[in-house]
Write an enzyme that holds these catalytic residues in place. Sequence first.
Site, short mmCIF file in Angstrom:
data_model
loop_
_atom_site.label_atom_id
_atom_site.label_comp_id
_atom_site.label_asym_id
_atom_site.label_seq_id
_atom_site.Cartn_x
_atom_site.Cartn_y
_atom_site.Cartn_z
N HIS A 49 -8.08 -7.80 5.70
CA HIS A 49 -7.99 -6.77 6.73
C HIS A 49 -8.25 -7.39 8.10
O HIS A 49 -9.35 -7.86 8.39
CB HIS A 49 -8.93 -5.59 6.52
CG HIS A 49 -8.47 -4.36 7.26
ND1 HIS A 49 -7.44 -3.56 6.81
CD2 HIS A 49 -8.84 -3.83 8.44
CE1 HIS A 49 -7.23 -2.58 7.66
NE2 HIS A 49 -8.07 -2.73 8.67
N HIS B 101 0.86 -1.19 0.00
CA HIS B 101 0.00 0.00 0.00
C HIS B 101 0.89 1.24 0.00
O HIS B 101 1.54 1.55 1.00
CB HIS B 101 -0.90 -0.01 1.23
CG HIS B 101 -1.89 1.12 1.27
ND1 HIS B 101 -2.84 1.25 2.27
CD2 HIS B 101 -2.09 2.19 0.44
CE1 HIS B 101 -3.56 2.33 2.04
NE2 HIS B 101 -3.12 2.92 0.94
N GLU C 114 -1.98 -1.40 -3.61
CA GLU C 114 -3.11 -0.70 -3.01
C GLU C 114 -2.85 0.80 -3.08
O GLU C 114 -1.74 1.26 -2.79
CB GLU C 114 -3.29 -1.13 -1.55
CG GLU C 114 -3.63 -2.60 -1.40
CD GLU C 114 -3.77 -3.03 0.05
OE1 GLU C 114 -4.40 -4.07 0.28
OE2 GLU C 114 -3.24 -2.34 0.94
#
Length: 242
Positions: A190, A42, A69
């Site tokens: 997550h 990310h 991400e």
Amino acid sequence: MLLGVNIDHIATVRNARGTTYPSPVEAALVAETHGADLITMHLREDRRHIKDADVFAVKNAIRTRLNLEMALTEEMLENALKVMPEDVCIVPEKRQEITTEGGLDVLAQQEKIAGFTKILTDAGIRVSLFIDADDRQIQAAYDVGAPVIELHTGAYADAHSHAEQMKQFERIQNGAHYASDLGLVVNAGHGLTIHNVTPIAQILAIRELNIGHSLIAQALFLGLPEAVRQMKEAMFRARLLP
């Protein structure tokens, strides 16, 4: 079922002291060798862990595929088109948050998301949208042309009671089946750990799990090769359960 290993927090440890180690590239290669099917990173707007150079270095080094991400911004779109990862997952982002707090609101940004999706798709990059297991958001993801969604499992992972966890599990399960029926590829992630991954991994409509923080935490005690191996084994065993 595929395992995406998120290596963001390798960079968190490195950045804590401003050193060149531990290396995200080395972590990615070790993860690949021991069972990771893809590497997830990310690149946040504030660059709090992964840096731009990390993304290019990992993309050039790995043998599997890179799942990048990113927030829904022009800067990140430009970066993605330079890096050319196999996958881009568009996520919501707030500078004040410790980690991603919820799913992308596709309904509120359909035109912009559709535009980003077309640009990335035309460049040969597969687009995923990180969303909550809500039928309206799933339908919106389908409507904007995204071929993949990643269901946010945070509420399931953070549930304070078994009843609440089961409620969130059923929501994810129903969302996964709804999305699959639409023809979407369904991923999830997550907050997943070795202790809570089994029910999610049992959902046959889910193709891939992206796991980072808990896996890197386990690696402190077990080593990264064993942490990846154990997670992959837990996912595999879950698929064998009735």
